[in-house]
Design a protein around this motif. Structure first.
Motif, mmCIF file in Angstrom:
data_model
loop_
_atom_site.group_PDB
_atom_site.id
_atom_site.type_symbol
_atom_site.label_atom_id
_atom_site.label_comp_id
_atom_site.label_asym_id
_atom_site.label_seq_id
_atom_site.Cartn_x
_atom_site.Cartn_y
_atom_site.Cartn_z
ATOM 1 N N UNK A 1 0.828 -1.210 0.000
ATOM 2 C CA UNK A 1 0.000 0.000 0.000
ATOM 3 C C UNK A 1 0.858 1.253 0.000
ATOM 4 N N UNK A 2 0.523 2.176 -0.917
ATOM 5 C CA UNK A 2 1.194 3.481 -0.974
ATOM 6 C C UNK A 2 0.102 4.545 -1.056
ATOM 7 N N UNK A 3 -0.537 4.844 0.076
ATOM 8 C CA UNK A 3 -1.692 5.747 0.059
ATOM 9 C C UNK A 3 -1.331 7.170 -0.352
ATOM 10 N N UNK A 4 -2.285 7.837 -0.992
ATOM 11 C CA UNK A 4 -2.066 9.221 -1.412
ATOM 12 C C UNK A 4 -1.854 10.122 -0.200
ATOM 13 N N UNK A 5 -2.582 9.833 0.888
ATOM 14 C CA UNK A 5 -2.412 10.582 2.138
ATOM 15 C C UNK A 5 -1.817 9.649 3.181
ATOM 16 N N UNK A 6 -0.583 9.909 3.540
ATOM 17 C CA UNK A 6 0.124 9.061 4.504
ATOM 18 C C UNK A 6 0.410 9.884 5.750
ATOM 19 N N UNK A 7 -0.059 9.388 6.903
ATOM 20 C CA UNK A 7 0.163 10.109 8.160
ATOM 21 C C UNK A 7 1.240 9.441 9.007
ATOM 22 N N UNK A 8 1.130 8.148 9.148
ATOM 23 C CA UNK A 8 2.106 7.399 9.940
ATOM 24 C C UNK A 8 1.958 5.922 9.610
ATOM 25 N N UNK A 9 2.996 5.145 9.917
ATOM 26 C CA UNK A 9 2.917 3.705 9.686
ATOM 27 C C UNK A 9 1.818 3.097 10.549
ATOM 28 N N UNK A 10 1.771 3.489 11.811
ATOM 29 C CA UNK A 10 0.809 2.913 12.744
ATOM 30 C C UNK A 10 -0.644 3.119 12.359
ATOM 31 N N UNK A 11 -0.940 4.184 11.619
ATOM 32 C CA UNK A 11 -2.329 4.454 11.230
ATOM 33 C C UNK A 11 -2.855 3.450 10.214
ATOM 34 N N UNK A 12 -1.976 2.603 9.686
ATOM 35 C CA UNK A 12 -2.391 1.593 8.715
ATOM 36 C C UNK A 12 -2.452 0.197 9.324
ATOM 37 N N UNK A 13 -2.447 0.130 10.655
ATOM 38 C CA UNK A 13 -2.584 -1.136 11.369
ATOM 39 C C UNK A 13 -3.686 -1.014 12.418
ATOM 40 N N UNK A 14 -4.543 -2.045 12.510
ATOM 41 C CA UNK A 14 -5.528 -2.079 13.588
ATOM 42 C C UNK A 14 -4.830 -2.329 14.922
ATOM 43 N N UNK A 15 -3.823 -3.185 14.889
ATOM 44 C CA UNK A 15 -3.031 -3.500 16.084
ATOM 45 C C UNK A 15 -1.580 -3.151 15.791
ATOM 46 N N UNK A 16 -1.099 -2.087 16.413
ATOM 47 C CA UNK A 16 0.285 -1.645 16.189
ATOM 48 C C UNK A 16 1.021 -1.522 17.519
ATOM 49 N N UNK A 17 0.721 -2.468 18.401
ATOM 50 C CA UNK A 17 1.424 -2.474 19.690
ATOM 51 C C UNK A 17 2.918 -2.683 19.471
ATOM 52 N N UNK A 18 3.711 -2.074 20.344
ATOM 53 C CA UNK A 18 5.165 -2.205 20.219
ATOM 54 C C UNK A 18 5.581 -3.653 20.389
ATOM 55 N N UNK A 19 6.482 -4.111 19.529
ATOM 56 C CA UNK A 19 7.050 -5.455 19.640
ATOM 57 C C UNK A 19 8.173 -5.405 20.676
ATOM 58 N N UNK A 20 8.168 -6.345 21.599
ATOM 59 C CA UNK A 20 9.170 -6.366 22.663
ATOM 60 C C UNK A 20 10.411 -7.156 22.242
ATOM 61 N N UNK A 21 11.484 -6.985 22.985
ATOM 62 C CA UNK A 21 12.701 -7.773 22.743
ATOM 63 C C UNK A 21 12.410 -9.270 22.874
ATOM 64 N N UNK A 22 11.598 -9.613 23.872
ATOM 65 C CA UNK A 22 11.273 -11.026 24.089
ATOM 66 C C UNK A 22 10.520 -11.603 22.888
ATOM 67 N N UNK A 23 9.648 -10.804 22.295
ATOM 68 C CA UNK A 23 8.910 -11.268 21.117
ATOM 69 C C UNK A 23 9.839 -11.435 19.916
#
Length: 226
Positions: free
Chosen positions: A180-202
């Protein structure tokens, strides 16, 4: 397009990259931490090994989220000249910021690889993946560093990003795959329903699971041939 999570983004990329499936010289190289979740799904879907390439963003002193540049684990330093000029960052400040990120890279190398060497890139198909791209500082630093190790083919796989930055990526890799390369791009996270931070353990868990999946795939292939 809105991805449910990073693994779904990885499955979408794997579907678009089936021509790389089971390539004996293939390697998925994920940028931690978010890129590792995407890379894991690609690794499983394409039957390719997974490794990480650790590159750290160098933030502006007054605003750590704004990328001044990035440094890779092989020592490649990428600086955004516009950001350096706009924020009047001195050489001494840059040196301090780089030193801090080098220390974090060493910590992550010890944690993620557990003493294992980084996989070689020379003459291989290397697919560099992240969970998305915004300014591209870490991605460009990574690609530049990997290119120096002379892969046979250097590809980039990016779920989402702004068109102008993606075109710059296209110019420095051999092949670019984007969902996806949207015409209006605000942030990476706005294109995910779940954008929780990935931990080192994960990250460690994803790498281990990819190794297990690779062994199981190799066993199935061997059994089919015998």
């Amino acid at each position: 397009m809105i991805f449910q999570n990073r693994e779904e983004a990885g499955r979408c990329l794997a579907a678009a990259l089936q021509h790389y499936r089971d390539r004996p010289d293939g390697l998925i190289v994920a940028l931690p931490r978010g890129g590792v979740a995407v890379g894991y799904a690609m690794s499983v879907g394409l039957h390719l090994p997974l490794d990480v390439f650790i590159t750290r963003k160098i933030g502006v002193p007054e605003n750590a989220e704004y990328a001044l540049g990035a440094i890779s684990e092989t020592g490649n330093l990428y600086l955004n000249p516009e950001a350096v000029a706009a924020f009047h960052v001195s050489d001494a400040q840059i040196e301090r910021l780089v030193k801090a990120q080098r220390e974090e890279i060493l910590r992550r190398q010890r944690l993620y690889r557990r003493g294992r060497p980084r996989q070689a890139f020379k003459d291989r198909l290397v697919v560099v993946v992240d969970d998305g791209i915004a300014t591209g500082a870490t991605f460009f630093a990574s690609v530049e560093a990997i290119r120096r190790e002379r892969p046979g083919l250097l590809a980039a796989a990016i779920p989402v990003g702004p068109l102008e930055v993606l075109e710059r990526v296209r110019a420095v890799v051999d092949e670019l795959t984007v969902i996806s390369a949207p015409a209006q791009f605000w942030s990476v996270g706005s294109h995910y329903a779940d954008f929780r931070q990935v931990t080192d353990e994960e990250v460690v868990s994803y790498l281990h699971s990819a190794d297990v999946a690779a062994v199981e795939t190799a066993a199935r292939v061997s059994g089919a041939r015998s």
